[in-house]
Design an enzyme around this catalytic site. Structure first.
Site, PDB file in Angstrom:
ATOM      1  N   CYS A  42      -9.839 -22.408  18.910  1.00 41.66           N
ATOM      2  CA  CYS A  42      -9.557 -20.825  17.987  1.00 41.66           C
ATOM      3  C   CYS A  42     -10.875 -20.398  17.147  1.00 41.66           C
ATOM      4  CB  CYS A  42      -8.763 -20.397  17.905  1.00 41.66           C
ATOM      5  SG  CYS A  42      -8.640 -19.037  17.096  1.00 41.66           S
ATOM      6  N   CYS A  47     -11.898 -18.560  20.179  1.00 37.70           N
ATOM      7  CA  CYS A  47     -11.199 -16.712  19.376  1.00 37.70           C
ATOM      8  C   CYS A  47     -12.136 -15.859  18.754  1.00 37.70           C
ATOM      9  CB  CYS A  47      -9.755 -16.794  19.153  1.00 37.70           C
ATOM     10  SG  CYS A  47      -9.414 -17.497  19.882  1.00 37.70           S
ATOM     11  N   LYS A  50     -16.001 -16.433  19.001  1.00 39.69           N
ATOM     12  CA  LYS A  50     -16.872 -15.285  20.548  1.00 39.69           C
ATOM     13  C   LYS A  50     -15.732 -13.717  20.463  1.00 39.69           C
ATOM     14  CE  LYS A  50     -13.141 -13.883  22.578  1.00 39.69           C
ATOM     15  NZ  LYS A  50     -11.887 -14.498  23.793  1.00 39.69           N
ATOM     16  N   TYR A 179     -10.990 -15.634  32.714  1.00 40.31           N
ATOM     17  CA  TYR A 179     -11.104 -14.269  31.291  1.00 40.31           C
ATOM     18  C   TYR A 179     -11.942 -14.740  30.537  1.00 40.31           C
ATOM     19  CZ  TYR A 179      -8.663 -17.103  27.413  1.00 40.31           C
ATOM     20  OH  TYR A 179      -8.435 -18.429  26.605  1.00 40.31           O
ATOM     21  N   GLU A 183     -15.421 -11.904  29.616  1.00 43.26           N
ATOM     22  CA  GLU A 183     -15.940 -12.850  28.637  1.00 43.26           C
ATOM     23  C   GLU A 183     -17.543 -12.717  28.434  1.00 43.26           C
ATOM     24  OE1 GLU A 183     -11.913 -12.303  25.914  1.00 43.26           O
ATOM     25  OE2 GLU A 183     -13.030 -14.320  26.169  1.00 43.26           O
ATOM     26  N   HIS A 437      -2.678  12.651  18.861  1.00 45.12           N
ATOM     27  CA  HIS A 437      -3.973  13.244  19.516  1.00 45.12           C
ATOM     28  C   HIS A 437      -4.808  14.023  18.881  1.00 45.12           C
ATOM     29  CE1 HIS A 437      -5.293  16.185  22.634  1.00 45.12           C
ATOM     30  NE2 HIS A 437      -5.299  16.524  21.639  1.00 45.12           N
ATOM     31  N   GLU A 442      -3.194   7.802  23.626  1.00 45.51           N
ATOM     32  CA  GLU A 442      -1.780   9.304  23.718  1.00 45.51           C
ATOM     33  C   GLU A 442      -1.193   9.117  24.785  1.00 45.51           C
ATOM     34  OE1 GLU A 442      -2.263  12.937  22.946  1.00 45.51           O
ATOM     35  OE2 GLU A 442      -4.467  12.553  22.815  1.00 45.51           O
TER      36      GLU A 442
HETATM   37  C1  FAD Z   1     -13.988 -20.012  24.695  1.00 48.86           C
HETATM   38  C2  FAD Z   1     -12.399 -19.044  23.693  1.00 48.86           C
HETATM   39  C3  FAD Z   1     -12.498 -17.887  23.944  1.00 48.86           C
HETATM   40  C4  FAD Z   1     -10.806 -18.103  23.455  1.00 48.86           C
HETATM   41  N1  FAD Z   1     -10.069 -16.696  23.425  1.00 48.86           N
HETATM   42  C5  FAD Z   1      -9.133 -16.288  22.929  1.00 48.86           C
HETATM   43  C6  FAD Z   1      -8.487 -15.825  22.048  1.00 48.86           C
HETATM   44  O1  FAD Z   1      -9.276 -14.494  22.704  1.00 48.86           O
HETATM   45  N2  FAD Z   1      -7.119 -15.307  22.093  1.00 48.86           N
HETATM   46  C7  FAD Z   1      -6.446 -16.466  22.033  1.00 48.86           C
HETATM   47  O2  FAD Z   1      -5.132 -16.697  21.499  1.00 48.86           O
HETATM   48  N3  FAD Z   1      -6.649 -17.725  22.301  1.00 48.86           N
HETATM   49  C8  FAD Z   1      -8.393 -17.589  22.749  1.00 48.86           C
HETATM   50  N4  FAD Z   1      -8.884 -18.693  23.526  1.00 48.86           N
HETATM   51  C9  FAD Z   1      -7.758 -20.254  23.876  1.00 48.86           C
HETATM   52  C10 FAD Z   1      -7.033 -21.107  22.226  1.00 48.86           C
HETATM   53  O3  FAD Z   1      -8.499 -20.968  21.437  1.00 48.86           O
HETATM   54  C11 FAD Z   1      -6.471 -21.646  22.377  1.00 48.86           C
HETATM   55  O4  FAD Z   1      -4.997 -21.539  23.217  1.00 48.86           O
HETATM   56  C12 FAD Z   1      -5.605 -22.790  21.422  1.00 48.86           C
HETATM   57  O5  FAD Z   1      -7.096 -23.323  20.248  1.00 48.86           O
HETATM   58  C13 FAD Z   1      -4.702 -23.831  21.351  1.00 48.86           C
HETATM   59  O6  FAD Z   1      -4.602 -24.188  19.987  1.00 48.86           O
HETATM   60  P1  FAD Z   1      -4.072 -25.868  20.510  1.00 48.86           P
HETATM   61  O7  FAD Z   1      -3.620 -25.875  18.739  1.00 48.86           O
HETATM   62  O8  FAD Z   1      -2.969 -26.226  21.033  1.00 48.86           O
HETATM   63  O9  FAD Z   1      -4.862 -26.965  20.558  1.00 48.86           O
HETATM   64  P2  FAD Z   1      -6.812 -27.017  20.033  1.00 48.86           P
HETATM   65  O10 FAD Z   1      -7.039 -24.831  19.168  1.00 48.86           O
HETATM   66  O11 FAD Z   1      -7.862 -26.898  21.024  1.00 48.86           O
HETATM   67  O12 FAD Z   1      -6.828 -27.905  19.241  1.00 48.86           O
HETATM   68  C14 FAD Z   1      -6.976 -28.974  19.262  1.00 48.86           C
HETATM   69  C15 FAD Z   1      -7.945 -29.734  18.551  1.00 48.86           C
HETATM   70  O13 FAD Z   1      -7.513 -31.210  18.505  1.00 48.86           O
HETATM   71  C16 FAD Z   1      -8.655 -32.480  18.427  1.00 48.86           C
HETATM   72  N5  FAD Z   1      -8.544 -33.417  19.136  1.00 48.86           N
HETATM   73  C17 FAD Z   1      -8.558 -34.164  20.516  1.00 48.86           C
HETATM   74  N6  FAD Z   1      -7.817 -34.680  21.132  1.00 48.86           N
HETATM   75  C18 FAD Z   1      -8.039 -35.684  19.684  1.00 48.86           C
HETATM   76  C19 FAD Z   1      -7.708 -36.654  19.501  1.00 48.86           C
HETATM   77  N7  FAD Z   1      -7.537 -37.957  20.603  1.00 48.86           N
HETATM   78  N8  FAD Z   1      -7.607 -36.907  17.994  1.00 48.86           N
HETATM   79  C20 FAD Z   1      -7.883 -35.876  17.088  1.00 48.86           C
HETATM   80  N9  FAD Z   1      -8.149 -34.921  17.304  1.00 48.86           N
HETATM   81  C21 FAD Z   1      -8.345 -34.927  18.733  1.00 48.86           C
HETATM   82  C22 FAD Z   1      -9.356 -31.411  19.025  1.00 48.86           C
HETATM   83  O14 FAD Z   1     -10.983 -31.486  18.991  1.00 48.86           O
HETATM   84  C23 FAD Z   1      -9.440 -30.115  18.437  1.00 48.86           C
HETATM   85  O15 FAD Z   1     -10.152 -29.556  17.000  1.00 48.86           O
HETATM   86  C24 FAD Z   1     -10.335 -19.489  24.018  1.00 48.86           C
HETATM   87  C25 FAD Z   1     -10.498 -20.089  24.125  1.00 48.86           C
HETATM   88  C26 FAD Z   1     -11.758 -20.253  24.785  1.00 48.86           C
HETATM   89  C27 FAD Z   1     -11.984 -21.913  25.014  1.00 48.86           C
END
Ligand code: FAD
Length: 458
Positions: A42, A47, A50, A179, A183, A437, A442
């Site tokens: 994110c 997010c 973006k 999406y 986007e 309004h 609205e």
């Molecule tokens: C282009 C794009 C736009 C988005 N826009 C939106 C939006 O507008 N609104 C919204 O709500 N959501 C949006 N999302 C979705 C949102 O980013 C995810 O739902 C959210 O980040 C999920 O959080 P998470 O903690 O599950 O995983 P993540 O945020 O993906 O975090 C996982 C982390 O784990 C790390 N990792 C993975 N494997 C390992 C390992 N073995 N050892 C150590 N580290 C590791 C990764 O590097 C990463 O940093 C978007 C996603 C993308 C790709």
């Protein structure tokens, strides 16, 4: 002590960071590992960057609308490097705040990849060491899915690379219909690129309300984004200093950038889950119960890696619920009902609750209210973009089931509409609210006429 830590979190994204901080503040000894950059998808490549690009892309529409309001804007030019670098600077600042907050909460951070060794042990690859923990939390998120077996697939980029492009592409081909595809199509198009979306389905945005999907199709074409539906890619190759994309039909499209946006997969490959016996589904998502516990008692998973509802606020809530359940003695099952979502395209979408089709499948009788109009802001400009609003109601109880809007500020409207849907308000209660309004919002409280049966034009 029996273990090095009470909790070891793998992945410092939205869900992992929240869980780690709350658990640590509750007194647990917590460590977290991050293999890329603290903050996760994110903050680093989702997010946040973006939305900045979306804001950047909106200026072209302001300039186009300006003459209707008496403004002459001449000589406006766009510089990609300025936008890209400003966004990256902000991303770095935010990542720093996440890092500081983890430290302030007393969480030990390992900036390296971690894999699961067994039910209580993880291996840190860079430090070449093993640490033990009473519980392990998998919060590794998802990653862009690449089309398998596509010749030349490596010539394309994903959303990960789109934020860091060296040069702004003049022509962009986006493959996918979700999406992220829509986007980025609007971002590239708004910033001045000739943009085409290639999608194997006949309509974009699967999972959204049918009327909204049709509306977005019309509005995207009106805007000048080329839509090639029911099309698939056969190969990519370098040609004329660009990339030639040959479709299964034999037709070819040339572009400076081809972006694969064909979905995301749970990030579990190579994570060693099988060593501990953690069950995953056919997509690789960790299977969990409502307390985010996996098939192994000491291993939990949340956020995108569970592929339940892949949104940042959901991952954060899941992280909070996990930490409250285990470390704050407040058992909290995850609640994924009436979660609002947005698509930051043109026009933007905000949506909460059931689509009309879903409601008709799950309820005996459904009332639908729908309106479409050219918003006031556009009336004295050459902008013909229209707004669509739709409310889905349980005809039996009069309860609001879903609210869907495609139009300026729709995501901002839907955050508040979600309060009403979540609270289970009736349409009658919704209608007692006096309109504000003049706004577009609205219209949401002024929809009185039900549509007829499905297929009715209303
Ligand atoms: C282009 C794009 C736009 C988005 N826009 C939106 C939006 O507008 N609104 C919204 O709500 N959501 C949006 N999302 C979705 C949102 O980013 C995810 O739902 C959210 O980040 C999920 O959080 P998470 O903690 O599950 O995983 P993540 O945020 O993906 O975090 C996982 C982390 O784990 C790390 N990792 C993975 N494997 C390992 C390992 N073995 N050892 C150590 N580290 C590791 C990764 O590097 C990463 O940093 C978007 C996603 C993308 C790709």
């Amino acid at each position: 002590m029996k273990y090095d830590y009470d909790l070891f979190v793998i992945g410092a994204g939205s869900g992992g960071v929240r869980a780690a901080r709350i658990a640590s503040q509750a007194g647990a000894r917590v460590a977290i590992a991050e293999e890329y950059r603290i903050g996760g998808t994110c903050v680093i490549r989702g997010c946040v960057p973006k939305k900045f690009l979306v804001y950047g892309a909106e200026f072209s529409q302001f300039f186009a609308d300006a003459p209707g309001y008496g403004w002459t804007v001449s000589g406006a030019t766009f510089d990609w490097a300025t936008l890209r670098d400003n966004v990256q600077r902000e991303v770095t600042r935010l990542s720093g705040i996440y890092t500081t907050n983890l430290a302030k909460a007393g969480v030990t951070a390992y900036e390296e990849r971690a894999v699961v060794v067994d039910a209580h042990k993880v291996r840190l690859l860079k430090s070449n060491s093993e640490v033990s923990a009473e519980r392990i939390l998998i919060a590794t998120g998802g990653k862009p899915h690449l089309p398998e077996g596509l010749p030349g697939v490596e010539l394309g980029i994903t959303s990960n690379e789109a934020f860091l492009l060296e040069k702004f592409p003049r022509r962009v081909l986006i493959v996918g219909g979700g999406y992220v595809a829509l986007e980025f199509a609007n971002i590239f198009h708004g910033l001045g690129a000739e943009t085409c979306i290639l999608h194997r389905g006949d309509q974009m945005l699967r999972g959204f309300d049918t009327d909204l999907r049709a509306h977005m199709h019309i509005e995207s074409e009106r805007r000048g984004i080329k839509l090639m539906m029911k099309s698939t890619l056969a190969r990519l190759e370098k040609a004329n200093g660009a990339i030639r994309a040959t479709l299964s039909s034999g037709e070819a499209v040339e572009a400076e950038a081809v972006m694969h946006a064909v979905g995301r997969s749970p990030h579990t490959a190579g994570l060693g889950l099988e060593n501990a016996g953690v069950k995953v589904d056919s997509a690789g998502a960790v299977i969990v119960n409502e307390f985010s516990q996996s098939s192994v008692e000491s291993i939990y998973a949340l956020g995108d890696v569970t592929n339940r509802m892949n949104l940042t606020p959901v991952a954060i809530r899941d992280g909070q619920a996990f930490a409250d359940t285990i470390y704050n003695n407040r058992p909290t099952p995850v609640d994924h009902s009436a979660v609002p979502s947005a698509v930051f395209a043109r026009p933007p979408i905000g949506s909460v609750g059931l689509t009309e089709d879903d409601a008709r499948r799950s309820h005996a009788a459904v009332d639908v209210y729908r309106t479409s109009f050219r918003p006031m802001r556009n009336m004295i400009t050459s902008n013909h973009e229209r707004t669509l609003m739709k409310i889905v109601v349980d005809a039996g109880t009069d309860q609001l089931l879903g609210v869907h809007v495609a139009g300026e500020d729709a995501p901002e409207m839907i955050q508040l509409a979600a309060v009403a849907v979540k609270a289970g308000l009736t349409k009658k209660q919704w209608d007692t609210t006096v309109a504000l309004h003049p706004t577009a919002a609205e219209e949401l409280v002024l929809m009185r006429e039900k549509l007829g049966a499905p297929g009715s034009t209303g």
